[in-house]
Design a protein around this motif. Structure first.
Motif, PDB file in Angstrom:
ATOM      1  N   ALA A  35     -49.861 -34.767 -28.169  1.00 24.63           N
ATOM      2  CA  ALA A  35     -48.184 -35.109 -27.939  1.00 24.63           C
ATOM      3  C   ALA A  35     -47.633 -35.163 -29.227  1.00 24.63           C
ATOM      4  N   ALA A  36     -48.469 -36.115 -30.216  1.00 26.05           N
ATOM      5  CA  ALA A  36     -48.539 -36.189 -32.105  1.00 26.05           C
ATOM      6  C   ALA A  36     -48.408 -35.065 -32.861  1.00 26.05           C
ATOM      7  N   LEU A  37     -48.709 -33.888 -33.077  1.00 30.13           N
ATOM      8  CA  LEU A  37     -48.736 -32.806 -32.830  1.00 30.13           C
ATOM      9  C   LEU A  37     -47.185 -31.848 -33.009  1.00 30.13           C
ATOM     10  N   PRO A  38     -47.219 -32.017 -32.411  1.00 29.70           N
ATOM     11  CA  PRO A  38     -45.551 -31.260 -32.417  1.00 29.70           C
ATOM     12  C   PRO A  38     -44.368 -32.366 -32.740  1.00 29.70           C
ATOM     13  N   LEU A  39     -44.586 -33.433 -32.217  1.00 26.56           N
ATOM     14  CA  LEU A  39     -43.548 -34.821 -32.906  1.00 26.56           C
ATOM     15  C   LEU A  39     -43.707 -35.179 -34.050  1.00 26.56           C
ATOM     16  N   VAL A  40     -44.533 -34.515 -34.828  1.00 29.39           N
ATOM     17  CA  VAL A  40     -44.619 -34.787 -36.494  1.00 29.39           C
ATOM     18  C   VAL A  40     -44.208 -33.326 -36.778  1.00 29.39           C
ATOM     19  N   ALA A  41     -44.363 -32.657 -36.129  1.00 27.75           N
ATOM     20  CA  ALA A  41     -43.654 -31.014 -36.724  1.00 27.75           C
ATOM     21  C   ALA A  41     -42.244 -30.995 -36.431  1.00 27.75           C
ATOM     22  N   ALA A  42     -41.794 -31.469 -35.822  1.00 25.66           N
ATOM     23  CA  ALA A  42     -40.279 -31.885 -35.192  1.00 25.66           C
ATOM     24  C   ALA A  42     -40.017 -32.529 -36.203  1.00 25.66           C
ATOM     25  N   ARG A  43     -40.421 -33.937 -36.309  1.00 16.51           N
ATOM     26  CA  ARG A  43     -40.097 -34.776 -37.959  1.00 16.51           C
ATOM     27  C   ARG A  43     -39.930 -33.592 -38.742  1.00 16.51           C
ATOM     28  N   GLY A  44     -40.744 -33.443 -39.391  1.00 12.79           N
ATOM     29  CA  GLY A  44     -41.057 -32.070 -40.550  1.00 12.79           C
ATOM     30  C   GLY A  44     -39.859 -31.029 -41.058  1.00 12.79           C
ATOM     31  N   LEU A  73     -36.464 -32.419 -41.598  1.00 13.64           N
ATOM     32  CA  LEU A  73     -36.203 -32.962 -42.802  1.00 13.64           C
ATOM     33  C   LEU A  73     -36.075 -31.755 -43.452  1.00 13.64           C
ATOM     34  N   GLY A  74     -36.255 -30.413 -42.999  1.00 15.32           N
ATOM     35  CA  GLY A  74     -36.612 -29.424 -44.087  1.00 15.32           C
ATOM     36  C   GLY A  74     -38.063 -29.039 -44.569  1.00 15.32           C
ATOM     37  N   ARG A  75     -38.789 -29.997 -43.967  1.00 15.97           N
ATOM     38  CA  ARG A  75     -39.770 -29.528 -44.831  1.00 15.97           C
ATOM     39  C   ARG A  75     -41.265 -28.109 -44.512  1.00 15.97           C
ATOM     40  N   ARG A  76     -41.805 -27.360 -45.545  1.00 13.94           N
ATOM     41  CA  ARG A  76     -41.833 -26.238 -45.323  1.00 13.94           C
ATOM     42  C   ARG A  76     -42.877 -26.763 -44.775  1.00 13.94           C
ATOM     43  N   TRP A  77     -43.824 -27.591 -44.849  1.00 15.20           N
ATOM     44  CA  TRP A  77     -45.427 -27.340 -43.776  1.00 15.20           C
ATOM     45  C   TRP A  77     -45.504 -27.544 -42.569  1.00 15.20           C
ATOM     46  N   SER A  78     -43.804 -27.941 -42.219  1.00 15.48           N
ATOM     47  CA  SER A  78     -43.851 -28.155 -40.748  1.00 15.48           C
ATOM     48  C   SER A  78     -43.387 -26.982 -39.481  1.00 15.48           C
ATOM     49  N   ARG A  79     -43.394 -25.914 -40.560  1.00 20.30           N
ATOM     50  CA  ARG A  79     -42.850 -24.366 -39.561  1.00 20.30           C
ATOM     51  C   ARG A  79     -44.509 -24.433 -38.876  1.00 20.30           C
ATOM     52  N   GLY A  80     -46.047 -24.620 -39.830  1.00 19.33           N
ATOM     53  CA  GLY A  80     -46.720 -24.113 -38.960  1.00 19.33           C
ATOM     54  C   GLY A  80     -47.420 -24.828 -37.963  1.00 19.33           C
ATOM     55  N   PRO A  81     -47.297 -26.273 -37.796  1.00 17.28           N
ATOM     56  CA  PRO A  81     -48.356 -26.709 -36.685  1.00 17.28           C
ATOM     57  C   PRO A  81     -46.654 -26.733 -35.337  1.00 17.28           C
TER      58      PRO A  81
END
Length: 149
Positions: free
Chosen positions: A71-80, A83-91
């Motif tokens: 569950a940590a992966l989608p939650l961290v990706a959603a937060r990214g 916040l408009g973080r570029r790295w979050s699209r991959g996860p």
């Protein structure tokens, strides 16, 4: 010396931030919802393993811990994404690609799981479509010139 500003000094101007497109916000919300669902299922499995009467308490507890970790992966990706973080699209995309075989497995079991499978597959396809949209990629700073590097 005092670091106080005089009373008549103007307040510092707020830094304007660009609003995220609705597509990116929707992708973040759906990804967070998937992460929360995984975390809820993991907590349920842990509870059943500890307080319930499962066939194998160790298996229920291990499954619960595994789901909480996943569950940590989608939650961290959603937060990214939020916040408009570029790295979050991959996860976020990886999460959706992992959800599609899970949806197929749920569909194959039949019964009440068909509705869950359809909902999961629809959410996964929607998030992928939202994240590959040019508006979302530009908002994340991913463009044709950036991909060539």
């Amino acid at each position: 010396m005092s670091k106080k500003q005089p009373a008549n000094a103007p307040a510092p101007a707020a830094v304007p931030t660009a609003a995220l497109p609705g597509r990116l916000t929707a992708a973040a919300a759906l990804t967070a919802l998937e992460g929360l669902a995984l975390a809820g299922l993991g907590l349920y499995m842990l509870f059943v393993g500890i307080a319930g009467d499962p066939d194998s308490p160790q298996q229920a507890e291990t499954g619960g811990i595994t789901l909480l970790a996943l569950a940590a992966l989608p939650l961290v990706a959603a937060r990214g994404l939020r916040l408009g973080r570029r790295w979050s699209r991959g996860p976020a995309l990886i999460t959706q690609l992992m959800a599609l075989p899970v949806a197929w497995t749920l569909y194959s079991t039949g019964g009440a799981m068909i509705a869950a499978a359809v909902a999961l597959a629809a959410a996964a396809v929607a998030v992928v479509a939202l994240l590959v949209n040019p508006t979302a990629t530009e908002a994340l700073g991913i463009g044709p010139g950036e991909q060539a590097r």
